[in-house]
Design a protein around this motif. Structure first.
Motif, PDB file in Angstrom:
ATOM      1  N   ASN A 135       0.856  -1.186   0.000  1.00 19.87           N
ATOM      2  CA  ASN A 135       0.000   0.000   0.000  1.00 19.87           C
ATOM      3  C   ASN A 135       0.894   1.239   0.000  1.00 19.87           C
ATOM      4  OD1 ASN A 135      -1.796   2.101   0.478  1.00 19.87           O
ATOM      5  ND2 ASN A 135      -2.921   1.041   2.100  1.00 19.87           N
ATOM      6  N   GLU A 136       0.881   1.995  -1.081  1.00 20.97           N
ATOM      7  CA  GLU A 136       1.744   3.175  -1.214  1.00 20.97           C
ATOM      8  C   GLU A 136       1.001   4.484  -0.971  1.00 20.97           C
ATOM      9  OE1 GLU A 136       5.051   3.376  -1.587  1.00 20.97           O
ATOM     10  OE2 GLU A 136       5.094   1.196  -1.362  1.00 20.97           O
ATOM     11  N   THR A 137      -0.242   4.410  -0.521  1.00 19.43           N
ATOM     12  CA  THR A 137      -1.025   5.616  -0.237  1.00 19.43           C
ATOM     13  C   THR A 137      -0.398   6.384   0.928  1.00 19.43           C
ATOM     14  OG1 THR A 137      -3.037   4.463  -0.936  1.00 19.43           O
ATOM     15  CG2 THR A 137      -3.325   6.495   0.314  1.00 19.43           C
ATOM     16  N   VAL A 138      -0.418   7.699   0.849  1.00 21.56           N
ATOM     17  CA  VAL A 138       0.058   8.539   1.943  1.00 21.56           C
ATOM     18  C   VAL A 138      -1.128   8.891   2.839  1.00 21.56           C
ATOM     19  CG1 VAL A 138       1.121  10.743   2.567  1.00 21.56           C
ATOM     20  CG2 VAL A 138       1.953   9.474   0.580  1.00 21.56           C
ATOM     21  N   TYR A 139      -0.989   8.630   4.130  1.00 22.12           N
ATOM     22  CA  TYR A 139      -2.081   8.868   5.076  1.00 22.12           C
ATOM     23  C   TYR A 139      -1.703   9.953   6.080  1.00 22.12           C
ATOM     24  CZ  TYR A 139      -4.153   4.566   3.321  1.00 22.12           C
ATOM     25  OH  TYR A 139      -4.708   3.611   2.501  1.00 22.12           O
ATOM     26  N   ASP A 140      -2.683  10.792   6.402  1.00 21.50           N
ATOM     27  CA  ASP A 140      -2.485  11.811   7.436  1.00 21.50           C
ATOM     28  C   ASP A 140      -2.599  11.217   8.836  1.00 21.50           C
ATOM     29  OD1 ASP A 140      -2.358  14.323   5.774  1.00 21.50           O
ATOM     30  OD2 ASP A 140      -4.318  13.589   5.138  1.00 21.50           O
ATOM     31  N   PHE A 141      -3.409  10.150   8.952  1.00 22.59           N
ATOM     32  CA  PHE A 141      -3.733   9.635  10.285  1.00 22.59           C
ATOM     33  C   PHE A 141      -4.042   8.149  10.206  1.00 22.59           C
ATOM     34  CE2 PHE A 141      -6.934   9.053  13.789  1.00 22.59           C
ATOM     35  CZ  PHE A 141      -6.098   9.371  14.859  1.00 22.59           C
ATOM     36  N   ALA A 142      -3.545   7.389  11.191  1.00 21.71           N
ATOM     37  CA  ALA A 142      -3.843   5.963  11.272  1.00 21.71           C
ATOM     38  C   ALA A 142      -3.768   5.532  12.733  1.00 21.71           C
ATOM     39  CB  ALA A 142      -2.870   5.139  10.433  1.00 21.71           C
ATOM     40  N   ALA A 143      -4.436   4.425  13.034  1.00 22.99           N
ATOM     41  CA  ALA A 143      -4.399   3.836  14.376  1.00 22.99           C
ATOM     42  C   ALA A 143      -4.053   2.363  14.241  1.00 22.99           C
ATOM     43  CB  ALA A 143      -5.741   4.009  15.074  1.00 22.99           C
ATOM     44  N   MET A 144      -3.144   1.879  15.083  1.00 24.05           N
ATOM     45  CA  MET A 144      -2.710   0.478  15.036  1.00 24.05           C
ATOM     46  C   MET A 144      -2.500  -0.051  16.444  1.00 24.05           C
ATOM     47  SD  MET A 144       0.154   0.408  11.982  1.00 24.05           S
ATOM     48  CE  MET A 144      -0.228   0.902  10.298  1.00 24.05           C
ATOM     49  N   VAL A 145      -2.437  -1.384  16.559  1.00 30.42           N
ATOM     50  CA  VAL A 145      -1.955  -2.025  17.783  1.00 30.42           C
ATOM     51  C   VAL A 145      -0.446  -2.214  17.621  1.00 30.42           C
ATOM     52  CG1 VAL A 145      -4.154  -3.157  18.251  1.00 30.42           C
ATOM     53  CG2 VAL A 145      -2.418  -4.354  16.900  1.00 30.42           C
ATOM     54  N   PRO A 146       0.284  -2.453  18.715  1.00 30.17           N
ATOM     55  CA  PRO A 146       1.747  -2.544  18.617  1.00 30.17           C
ATOM     56  C   PRO A 146       2.254  -3.539  17.582  1.00 30.17           C
ATOM     57  CG  PRO A 146       1.098  -2.340  20.901  1.00 30.17           C
ATOM     58  CD  PRO A 146      -0.172  -2.490  20.130  1.00 30.17           C
ATOM     59  N   LEU A 147       1.635  -4.710  17.471  1.00 25.51           N
ATOM     60  CA  LEU A 147       2.108  -5.705  16.510  1.00 25.51           C
ATOM     61  C   LEU A 147       2.032  -5.173  15.083  1.00 25.51           C
ATOM     62  CD1 LEU A 147       3.061  -8.578  15.809  1.00 25.51           C
ATOM     63  CD2 LEU A 147       0.645  -9.276  15.751  1.00 25.51           C
ATOM     64  N   ALA A 149       2.131  -2.007  14.140  1.00 23.28           N
ATOM     65  CA  ALA A 149       3.158  -0.970  13.988  1.00 23.28           C
ATOM     66  C   ALA A 149       4.545  -1.594  13.795  1.00 23.28           C
ATOM     67  CB  ALA A 149       3.152  -0.044  15.196  1.00 23.28           C
ATOM     68  N   LYS A 150       4.831  -2.641  14.576  1.00 23.52           N
ATOM     69  CA  LYS A 150       6.127  -3.308  14.475  1.00 23.52           C
ATOM     70  C   LYS A 150       6.357  -3.877  13.077  1.00 23.52           C
ATOM     71  CE  LYS A 150       8.764  -7.165  16.446  1.00 23.52           C
ATOM     72  NZ  LYS A 150       8.754  -8.272  17.446  1.00 23.52           N
ATOM     73  N   ASN A 151       5.321  -4.487  12.506  1.00 15.47           N
ATOM     74  CA  ASN A 151       5.445  -5.112  11.190  1.00 15.47           C
ATOM     75  C   ASN A 151       5.357  -4.121  10.033  1.00 15.47           C
ATOM     76  OD1 ASN A 151       5.677  -7.654  12.344  1.00 15.47           O
ATOM     77  ND2 ASN A 151       3.490  -8.070  12.249  1.00 15.47           N
ATOM     78  N   SER A 152       5.000  -2.862  10.342  1.00 15.10           N
ATOM     79  CA  SER A 152       4.795  -1.870   9.282  1.00 15.10           C
ATOM     80  C   SER A 152       5.863  -0.786   9.253  1.00 15.10           C
ATOM     81  CB  SER A 152       3.420  -1.198   9.460  1.00 15.10           C
ATOM     82  OG  SER A 152       2.367  -2.135   9.408  1.00 15.10           O
ATOM     83  N   ILE A 153       6.917  -0.938  10.050  1.00 18.28           N
ATOM     84  CA  ILE A 153       7.894   0.145  10.183  1.00 18.28           C
ATOM     85  C   ILE A 153       8.435   0.647   8.834  1.00 18.28           C
ATOM     86  CG2 ILE A 153      10.224   0.680  11.012  1.00 18.28           C
ATOM     87  CD1 ILE A 153       9.484  -0.778  13.607  1.00 18.28           C
ATOM     88  N   PRO A 154       8.815  -0.229   7.906  1.00 19.77           N
ATOM     89  CA  PRO A 154       9.316   0.299   6.628  1.00 19.77           C
ATOM     90  C   PRO A 154       8.273   1.125   5.869  1.00 19.77           C
ATOM     91  CG  PRO A 154       9.885  -2.017   6.868  1.00 19.77           C
ATOM     92  CD  PRO A 154       8.902  -1.704   7.950  1.00 19.77           C
ATOM     93  N   GLU A 155       6.990   0.762   6.006  1.00 18.74           N
ATOM     94  CA  GLU A 155       5.930   1.456   5.264  1.00 18.74           C
ATOM     95  C   GLU A 155       5.395   2.683   5.988  1.00 18.74           C
ATOM     96  OE1 GLU A 155       6.313  -2.681   4.018  1.00 18.74           O
ATOM     97  OE2 GLU A 155       5.734  -1.889   5.973  1.00 18.74           O
ATOM     98  N   LEU A 156       5.762   2.851   7.254  1.00 21.37           N
ATOM     99  CA  LEU A 156       5.214   3.971   8.025  1.00 21.37           C
ATOM    100  C   LEU A 156       5.714   5.328   7.536  1.00 21.37           C
ATOM    101  CD1 LEU A 156       5.182   2.621  11.702  1.00 21.37           C
ATOM    102  CD2 LEU A 156       3.234   3.047  10.192  1.00 21.37           C
ATOM    103  N   ARG A 157       6.662   5.316   6.613  1.00 24.31           N
ATOM    104  CA  ARG A 157       7.096   6.588   6.013  1.00 24.31           C
ATOM    105  C   ARG A 157       5.926   7.295   5.329  1.00 24.31           C
ATOM    106  NH1 ARG A 157       8.288   2.469   2.610  1.00 24.31           N
ATOM    107  NH2 ARG A 157       7.699   2.696   0.413  1.00 24.31           N
ATOM    108  N   ASN A 158       4.883   6.524   4.985  1.00 19.21           N
ATOM    109  CA  ASN A 158       3.707   7.083   4.308  1.00 19.21           C
ATOM    110  C   ASN A 158       2.592   7.477   5.269  1.00 19.21           C
ATOM    111  OD1 ASN A 158       4.767   6.868   1.687  1.00 19.21           O
ATOM    112  ND2 ASN A 158       4.114   4.734   1.506  1.00 19.21           N
ATOM    113  N   VAL A 159       2.856   7.417   6.575  1.00 19.51           N
ATOM    114  CA  VAL A 159       1.866   7.822   7.575  1.00 19.51           C
ATOM    115  C   VAL A 159       2.410   9.027   8.344  1.00 19.51           C
ATOM    116  CG1 VAL A 159       0.559   7.134   9.627  1.00 19.51           C
ATOM    117  CG2 VAL A 159       0.994   5.468   7.801  1.00 19.51           C
ATOM    118  N   LYS A 160       1.686  10.124   8.313  1.00 23.83           N
ATOM    119  CA  LYS A 160       2.170  11.343   8.960  1.00 23.83           C
ATOM    120  C   LYS A 160       1.966  11.311  10.477  1.00 23.83           C
ATOM    121  CE  LYS A 160       1.175  14.130   4.837  1.00 23.83           C
ATOM    122  NZ  LYS A 160       0.362  15.253   4.284  1.00 23.83           N
ATOM    123  N   LYS A 161       0.829  10.742  10.917  1.00 24.69           N
ATOM    124  CA  LYS A 161       0.502  10.735  12.335  1.00 24.69           C
ATOM    125  C   LYS A 161      -0.102   9.376  12.680  1.00 24.69           C
ATOM    126  CE  LYS A 161      -0.752  14.832  13.461  1.00 24.69           C
ATOM    127  NZ  LYS A 161      -1.547  16.066  13.627  1.00 24.69           N
TER     128      LYS A 161
END
Length: 349
Positions: A135-147, A149-161
């Motif tokens: 998923n290459e969409t850029v997001y202003d806001f997202a909510a996750m559980v720790p697991l 977030a841990k598995n998404s670290i490389p892709e979190l560059r596309n999440v601002k908050k």
């Protein structure tokens, strides 16, 4: 905007890029229930419950403040919570958001409510352990559980908050998240407070409460939350805290985790914090029955048995050193990633 009720759908609201009115949402919900995947059916069920004629909705609590129960909730309190979140995190109509949480939990339900109350442009995806995969969409806001977030670290560059809740964040995860540009917040809350009532930037110690919320302590030093816009009565939690001022507090540990060993009371969470840099596996400390001490403190580590260098305990006070170390192949956890401490400790006795 402050006269918003649960019957409103913001005119900037988008679901997967498509504008939907209240009537459209109801129609889509029927389709999701009838033809969708399991996670889509739960979204449809919740939206149909939300837009029916009743001013309330029934929520299942997780048991954070006691025994799990069904909580009958006035829908307007969830709207008030959504508005407070919008203020705190400075969310604007048209902001792009990601919805990747299970709808059966309050955090998932509230992401939906925020989206059509605040006018977010929200994409929903399956609540997998890596929701940003491919998923290459850029997001202003997202909510996750720790697991997630841990598995998404490389892709979190596309999440601002990003807000993270549902279970306590490990120090290892926090260190990884501090290296990226995303603004990441750990949240504090429960079903009874319509998800979070406070948040803190990772790397900081103190939680800051959302607008129109007051905090105090009872005689046991547990946090008491006065949030009249989301709960009729003050909520007494099981969380021992240090209240810094009327807006900030530091979480110290849960009263039901306290270990009383020979009359010395210890908070496992405080000991775990001291050990967090020395143990890479999942672990926790807790108490098991002891004829002499009443309870003895033990360290429980996930994984195969191995030698542990006792020097890691040098950071602990005299009474904080575990009397025994146990190894458990795989920790039992709740759906949102909380370790079932009591259940695991019971197997060690």
């Amino acid at each position: 905007m402050r006269n918003v009720t649960y019957k409103n759908v913001h005119n900037r609201f988008r679901l997967n890029g498509v504008y939907l009115s209240k009537e459209d949402l109801i129609h889509v919900s029927y389709s999701l229930v009838k033809e969708g995947d399991e996670f889509e059916k739960s979204i449809g069920d919740f939206l149909l419950d939300w837009f029916d004629d009743k001013p309330y909705i029934d929520l299942q609590t997780s048991g954070t403040t006691g025994v799990p129960k069904v909580l009958r909730t006035v829908k307007q309190t969830m709207v008030n919570s959504a508005l407070a979140t919008g203020d705190f995190f400075e969310l604007k109509p048209g902001d792009k958001a990601l919805y990747c949480l299970p709808t059966r939990f309050i955090a998932g339900k509230m992401m939906l409510v925020r989206s059509f109350i605040l006018g977010l442009d929200i994409d929903f995806v399956a609540p997998t352990s890596n929701p940003l995969e491919r998923n290459e969409t850029v997001y202003d806001f997202a909510a996750m559980v720790p697991l997630q977030a841990k598995n998404s670290i490389p892709e979190l560059r596309n999440v601002k908050k990003l807000i993270i809740g549902g279970a306590q964040m490990s120090k290892e995860l926090e260190k990884s998240l501090l290296k990226i540009n995303t603004k990441v917040y750990e949240t504090y809350g429960m079903t009874e407070t319509m998800t979070h009532i406070a948040a803190k930037k990772i790397g900081e110690k103190a939680f800051t409460v959302l607008p129109r919320i007051k905090i105090s302590q009872n005689d046991q030093k547990c946090l008491v939350i006065d949030a009249p816009r989301v709960a009729k009565e003050p909520i007494v939690t099981n969380d021992i805290v240090e209240v810094l001022n009327e807006k900030q507090f530091i979480f110290l540990g849960r009263i039901d985790n306290v270990v009383n060993s020979g009359g010395i009371k210890m908070l496992p969470e405080q000991i775990e914090e001291k050990l967090s840099n020395a143990i890479s596996e999942k672990f926790f400390v807790g108490g098991i029955p002891d004829d002499l001490l009443g309870e003895k403190l033990v360290l429980v580590v996930e994984g195969p048995e191995r030698d542990i260098d006792e020097s890691i305990f040098d950071v602990l006070d005299k009474y904080e050193k575990p009397k025994k170390i146990f190894f458990v192949d795989k920790f039992s956890e709740t759906d949102n990633g909380k370790i079932k401490r009591k259940e695991i400790l019971a197997t060690l006795q």
